[in-house]
Scaffold this motif. Structure first.
Motif, short mmCIF file in Angstrom:
data_model
loop_
_atom_site.label_atom_id
_atom_site.label_comp_id
_atom_site.label_asym_id
_atom_site.label_seq_id
_atom_site.Cartn_x
_atom_site.Cartn_y
_atom_site.Cartn_z
N LEU A 18 8.03 42.43 -10.39
CA LEU A 18 6.84 42.22 -9.57
C LEU A 18 7.22 41.87 -8.14
O LEU A 18 6.59 42.34 -7.18
CB LEU A 18 5.99 41.09 -10.18
CG LEU A 18 5.14 41.45 -11.40
CD1 LEU A 18 4.50 40.20 -11.98
CD2 LEU A 18 4.08 42.48 -11.04
N TYR A 19 8.26 41.06 -8.00
CA TYR A 19 8.71 40.71 -6.65
C TYR A 19 9.15 41.96 -5.89
O TYR A 19 8.77 42.15 -4.72
CB TYR A 19 9.86 39.70 -6.71
CG TYR A 19 10.43 39.36 -5.36
CD1 TYR A 19 9.81 38.42 -4.54
CD2 TYR A 19 11.57 40.01 -4.88
CE1 TYR A 19 10.33 38.12 -3.29
CE2 TYR A 19 12.09 39.72 -3.63
CZ TYR A 19 11.46 38.78 -2.84
OH TYR A 19 11.97 38.49 -1.59
N LEU B 197 -5.64 47.01 -13.37
CA LEU B 197 -5.45 46.19 -14.56
C LEU B 197 -6.11 44.84 -14.39
O LEU B 197 -6.75 44.32 -15.31
CB LEU B 197 -3.95 46.02 -14.83
CG LEU B 197 -3.55 45.22 -16.07
CD1 LEU B 197 -4.06 45.91 -17.33
CD2 LEU B 197 -2.05 45.03 -16.13
N ALA B 198 -5.97 44.25 -13.22
CA ALA B 198 -6.60 42.96 -12.96
C ALA B 198 -8.12 43.07 -13.02
O ALA B 198 -8.80 42.17 -13.50
CB ALA B 198 -6.17 42.44 -11.58
N LEU C 177 0.58 32.70 -11.47
CA LEU C 177 1.51 33.39 -10.57
C LEU C 177 1.60 34.87 -10.91
O LEU C 177 1.53 35.74 -10.03
CB LEU C 177 2.89 32.75 -10.67
CG LEU C 177 3.99 33.35 -9.79
CD1 LEU C 177 3.63 33.20 -8.32
CD2 LEU C 177 5.33 32.68 -10.09
N HIS C 178 1.73 35.17 -12.18
CA HIS C 178 1.79 36.57 -12.64
C HIS C 178 0.51 37.29 -12.27
O HIS C 178 0.53 38.45 -11.81
CB HIS C 178 2.02 36.60 -14.15
CG HIS C 178 2.13 37.97 -14.73
ND1 HIS C 178 1.03 38.71 -15.11
CD2 HIS C 178 3.21 38.75 -15.00
CE1 HIS C 178 1.41 39.87 -15.58
NE2 HIS C 178 2.73 39.92 -15.53
N GLY C 179 -0.63 36.64 -12.46
CA GLY C 179 -1.91 37.25 -12.13
C GLY C 179 -2.05 37.54 -10.65
O GLY C 179 -2.58 38.59 -10.26
N SER C 180 -1.58 36.63 -9.80
CA SER C 180 -1.66 36.84 -8.35
C SER C 180 -0.84 38.04 -7.92
O SER C 180 -1.28 38.84 -7.09
CB SER C 180 -1.17 35.59 -7.61
OG SER C 180 -2.03 34.49 -7.84
N ALA C 181 0.36 38.16 -8.47
CA ALA C 181 1.22 39.29 -8.11
C ALA C 181 0.70 40.59 -8.72
O ALA C 181 0.65 41.63 -8.05
CB ALA C 181 2.65 39.03 -8.57
N ALA C 182 0.28 40.54 -9.96
CA ALA C 182 -0.19 41.75 -10.64
C ALA C 182 -1.48 42.27 -10.03
O ALA C 182 -1.74 43.47 -10.05
CB ALA C 182 -0.37 41.48 -12.12
N SER C 183 -2.31 41.38 -9.46
CA SER C 183 -3.56 41.83 -8.86
C SER C 183 -3.31 42.70 -7.63
O SER C 183 -4.18 43.49 -7.24
CB SER C 183 -4.42 40.62 -8.47
OG SER C 183 -3.82 39.89 -7.42
N VAL C 184 -2.14 42.57 -7.03
CA VAL C 184 -1.76 43.41 -5.90
C VAL C 184 -1.08 44.69 -6.39
O VAL C 184 -1.43 45.80 -5.98
CB VAL C 184 -0.82 42.66 -4.94
CG1 VAL C 184 -0.36 43.57 -3.80
CG2 VAL C 184 -1.50 41.42 -4.39
N VAL C 185 -0.13 44.52 -7.30
CA VAL C 185 0.65 45.66 -7.77
C VAL C 185 -0.15 46.55 -8.70
O VAL C 185 -0.06 47.78 -8.65
CB VAL C 185 1.93 45.16 -8.48
CG1 VAL C 185 2.73 46.33 -9.04
CG2 VAL C 185 2.77 44.33 -7.52
N ASP D 175 6.77 34.67 -22.17
CA ASP D 175 8.09 35.29 -22.06
C ASP D 175 8.00 36.63 -21.35
O ASP D 175 8.81 36.95 -20.46
CB ASP D 175 8.70 35.46 -23.45
CG ASP D 175 10.18 35.81 -23.39
OD1 ASP D 175 10.86 35.37 -22.44
OD2 ASP D 175 10.66 36.52 -24.29
N GLU D 176 7.01 37.43 -21.71
CA GLU D 176 6.83 38.74 -21.08
C GLU D 176 6.54 38.59 -19.59
O GLU D 176 7.06 39.34 -18.77
CB GLU D 176 5.69 39.50 -21.77
CG GLU D 176 6.03 39.92 -23.20
CD GLU D 176 4.81 40.46 -23.93
OE1 GLU D 176 3.69 40.37 -23.38
OE2 GLU D 176 4.97 40.96 -25.06
N GLN D 177 5.71 37.61 -19.25
CA GLN D 177 5.37 37.39 -17.84
C GLN D 177 6.59 36.94 -17.04
O GLN D 177 6.80 37.39 -15.91
CB GLN D 177 4.25 36.36 -17.73
CG GLN D 177 2.91 36.87 -18.26
CD GLN D 177 1.85 35.79 -18.33
OE1 GLN D 177 2.16 34.59 -18.27
NE2 GLN D 177 0.60 36.19 -18.47
#
Length: 218
Positions: A29-30, A145-146, A133-141, A20-22
């Motif tokens: 993130l977008y 953390l990643a 999907l969340h991990g792919s976006a978060a690894s950039v932003v 839910d949080e993701q």
């Protein structure tokens, strides 16, 4: 899906809350990924005739893919369409503009999580798709953390006891940026790159088996 918390449904309470949080972070993130898009080429100022100077790309090209029609919005809308089909609902109505479509799809999935966690055999597939999907976006932003959390691969297949019926280690394996190998932090087994293909095949097999067992139990 869950490695630590037993549940009578398809997702435990902790995994449902994390999912839910993701989902609720997807619009933010977008928007944040927009700052990492390659800048446009800039020509010389004051009418000069020199060649255009291009700024270096700040990140890998997959940022463009994440923000494109088949990226974040594509994953979210496919998952929402599958959920609607499973519940016997009409096909979802798409929004206008990618950000709006992401917000609608993520919100709709979040709204149905209680049902999915208890009643949908594909809930684990949903959780994995959104996690990746969340991990792919978060690894950039949030690259730091990643780096601290690493990328979750699956359960360690190392046999740690031949005397027990189930002697597989089973601890969660993670790969951290810059590491040449994957090391299990529980049993200490080191997986060299030459073993990664076999490791991936074993993890995929075990996850498929676990999904089948859940479906049969349901």
């Amino acid at each position: 899906m869950c490695d630590t918390h037993p549940t009578t449904g398809y997702l435990c309470t902790r995994c449902t809350r994390t999912l839910d949080e993701q989902l609720l972070r997807m619009p933010a993130l977008y928007r944040a990924l927009g700052a990492f898009l390659p800048p446009a080429a800039r020509g010389t100022q004051h009418g000069g005739r020199g060649p255009a100077a291009e700024a270096p790309l700040p990140v890998a090209e997959h940022v463009l893919d994440l923000r494109g029609p088949g990226g974040m919005v594509g994953v979210l809308e496919r998952q929402r369409a599958e959920l609607h089909a499973a519940r016997g609902w009409a096909e979802p109505v798409l929004g206008v503009g990618i950000l709006n479509r992401i917000t609608l799809a993520a919100g709709a999935l979040s709204h149905s999580l209680s049902w999915a966690a208890e009643s949908w055999p594909a809930a684990g597939d949903l959780a994995r798709a959104i996690r990746d999907l969340h991990g792919s976006a978060a690894s950039v932003v949030h690259p730091r953390l990643a780096e601290e959390r690493g990328t979750r691969l699956g359960m360690c297949p190392q046999l740690v006891s031949e005397d027990e019926a189930d002697g597989v280690c089973g601890a969660v394996l993670r790969h951290f940026p810059g590491d040449r190998t994957v090391t299990c932090r529980w049993c200490g087994t080191v997986y060299e790159p030459s073993a990664w293909t076999a490791l991936r095949e074993w993890i995929d097999y075990e996850e498929a088996e676990a999904k089948d067992r859940l479906a049969q139990a349901g």
